[in-house]
Design an enzyme around this catalytic site. Sequence first.
Site, PDB file in Angstrom:
ATOM      1  N   ARG A  32       0.842  -1.206   0.000  1.00  0.00           N
ATOM      2  CA  ARG A  32       0.000   0.000   0.000  1.00  0.00           C
ATOM      3  C   ARG A  32       0.877   1.255   0.000  1.00  0.00           C
ATOM      4  O   ARG A  32       1.872   1.322   0.732  1.00  0.00           O
ATOM      5  CB  ARG A  32      -0.892   0.033   1.233  1.00  0.00           C
ATOM      6  N   ASP A  33       0.470   2.246  -0.818  1.00  0.00           N
ATOM      7  CA  ASP A  33       1.180   3.521  -0.866  1.00  0.00           C
ATOM      8  C   ASP A  33       1.004   4.247   0.475  1.00  0.00           C
ATOM      9  O   ASP A  33      -0.074   4.260   1.050  1.00  0.00           O
ATOM     10  CB  ASP A  33       0.637   4.380  -2.017  1.00  0.00           C
ATOM     11  N   ILE A  34       2.064   4.862   0.958  1.00  0.00           N
ATOM     12  CA  ILE A  34       2.031   5.547   2.252  1.00  0.00           C
ATOM     13  C   ILE A  34       1.200   6.830   2.183  1.00  0.00           C
ATOM     14  O   ILE A  34       0.715   7.314   3.205  1.00  0.00           O
ATOM     15  CB  ILE A  34       3.486   5.847   2.718  1.00  0.00           C
ATOM     16  N   ASN A  91       4.911   6.578 -13.373  1.00  0.00           N
ATOM     17  CA  ASN A  91       5.611   7.854 -13.552  1.00  0.00           C
ATOM     18  C   ASN A  91       7.068   7.533 -13.877  1.00  0.00           C
ATOM     19  O   ASN A  91       7.698   6.732 -13.173  1.00  0.00           O
ATOM     20  CB  ASN A  91       5.526   8.686 -12.269  1.00  0.00           C
ATOM     21  N   GLU A  99       9.283  10.247  -8.424  1.00  0.00           N
ATOM     22  CA  GLU A  99       9.988  10.677  -7.223  1.00  0.00           C
ATOM     23  C   GLU A  99      10.930   9.601  -6.691  1.00  0.00           C
ATOM     24  O   GLU A  99      12.029   9.901  -6.235  1.00  0.00           O
ATOM     25  CB  GLU A  99       8.985  11.064  -6.133  1.00  0.00           C
ATOM     26  N   VAL A 100      10.488   8.361  -6.706  1.00  0.00           N
ATOM     27  CA  VAL A 100      11.320   7.272  -6.168  1.00  0.00           C
ATOM     28  C   VAL A 100      11.985   6.540  -7.342  1.00  0.00           C
ATOM     29  O   VAL A 100      11.284   6.009  -8.221  1.00  0.00           O
ATOM     30  CB  VAL A 100      10.469   6.287  -5.337  1.00  0.00           C
ATOM     31  N   HIS A 104       8.137   1.472 -10.257  1.00  0.00           N
ATOM     32  CA  HIS A 104       6.913   1.089  -9.545  1.00  0.00           C
ATOM     33  C   HIS A 104       5.703   1.418 -10.398  1.00  0.00           C
ATOM     34  O   HIS A 104       5.690   2.403 -11.133  1.00  0.00           O
ATOM     35  CB  HIS A 104       6.818   1.780  -8.186  1.00  0.00           C
TER      36      HIS A 104
HETATM   37  P1  DGP Z   1       6.265   8.489  -7.810  1.00  0.00           P
HETATM   38  O1  DGP Z   1       5.972   9.977  -7.800  1.00  0.00           O
HETATM   39  O2  DGP Z   1       5.570   7.809  -8.944  1.00  0.00           O
HETATM   40  O3  DGP Z   1       7.740   8.194  -7.727  1.00  0.00           O
HETATM   41  O4  DGP Z   1       5.554   7.911  -6.499  1.00  0.00           O
HETATM   42  C1  DGP Z   1       6.203   7.531  -5.342  1.00  0.00           C
HETATM   43  C2  DGP Z   1       5.167   7.022  -4.380  1.00  0.00           C
HETATM   44  O5  DGP Z   1       5.820   6.336  -3.338  1.00  0.00           O
HETATM   45  C3  DGP Z   1       4.297   8.097  -3.705  1.00  0.00           C
HETATM   46  O6  DGP Z   1       2.929   7.884  -4.085  1.00  0.00           O
HETATM   47  C4  DGP Z   1       4.476   7.877  -2.228  1.00  0.00           C
HETATM   48  C5  DGP Z   1       5.097   6.499  -2.145  1.00  0.00           C
HETATM   49  N1  DGP Z   1       6.034   6.331  -1.053  1.00  0.00           N
HETATM   50  C6  DGP Z   1       7.129   7.086  -0.788  1.00  0.00           C
HETATM   51  N2  DGP Z   1       7.780   6.631   0.291  1.00  0.00           N
HETATM   52  C7  DGP Z   1       7.091   5.536   0.706  1.00  0.00           C
HETATM   53  C8  DGP Z   1       7.283   4.609   1.784  1.00  0.00           C
HETATM   54  O7  DGP Z   1       8.217   4.689   2.577  1.00  0.00           O
HETATM   55  N3  DGP Z   1       6.369   3.619   1.908  1.00  0.00           N
HETATM   56  C9  DGP Z   1       5.308   3.487   1.036  1.00  0.00           C
HETATM   57  N4  DGP Z   1       4.457   2.483   1.234  1.00  0.00           N
HETATM   58  N5  DGP Z   1       5.108   4.334   0.008  1.00  0.00           N
HETATM   59  C10 DGP Z   1       5.990   5.348  -0.145  1.00  0.00           C
END
Ligand code: DGP
Length: 121
Positions: A32-34, A91, A99-100, A104
């Site tokens: 699940r997204d945080i 993305n 961002e990451v 994903h």
């Molecule tokens: P993007 O912009 O596509 O790189 O989205 C990165 C997503 O990652 C964003 O929706 C929030 C999520 N995210 C960032 N840090 C964490 C984390 O530590 N745990 C989880 N579950 N999601 C995270």
Amino acid sequence: MAYDTNNIFAKILRGEIPNDTVYEDEHVLAFRDIRPQARVHVLLIPKGAYESLEDFSAKASEAEIVAFTRAIATVSKLAGTDVTGYRAIANTGADGHQEVPHFHLHLLGGQRIGRMVSLPE
Ligand code: DGP
């Protein structure tokens, strides 16, 4: 650009940061997204070190690509979006607002998701 082994999803894969796992197999982790942006917001990631969809698409093995693709339907069923539908977003890079830097796929659903793209003014 070299893969950054200190990115947050690499840390999740190494078990250094907890996650709310939805599904896991040899090649894939889904959690699940945080910062959920819909009632259902799950992230699917390959376990291999690929920084983006571009990188994964070019370099992943066939086994990894098959596993990742099959996991989409598995995760959708587990999340309950297989009947009602969802949006899958990858993305990618600077213009894609990634961002990451670990590939994903966002799976968003559980409600109407709205228009496809919003461009800056
Ligand atoms: P993007 O912009 O596509 O790189 O989205 C990165 C997503 O990652 C964003 O929706 C929030 C999520 N995210 C960032 N840090 C964490 C984390 O530590 N745990 C989880 N579950 N999601 C995270």
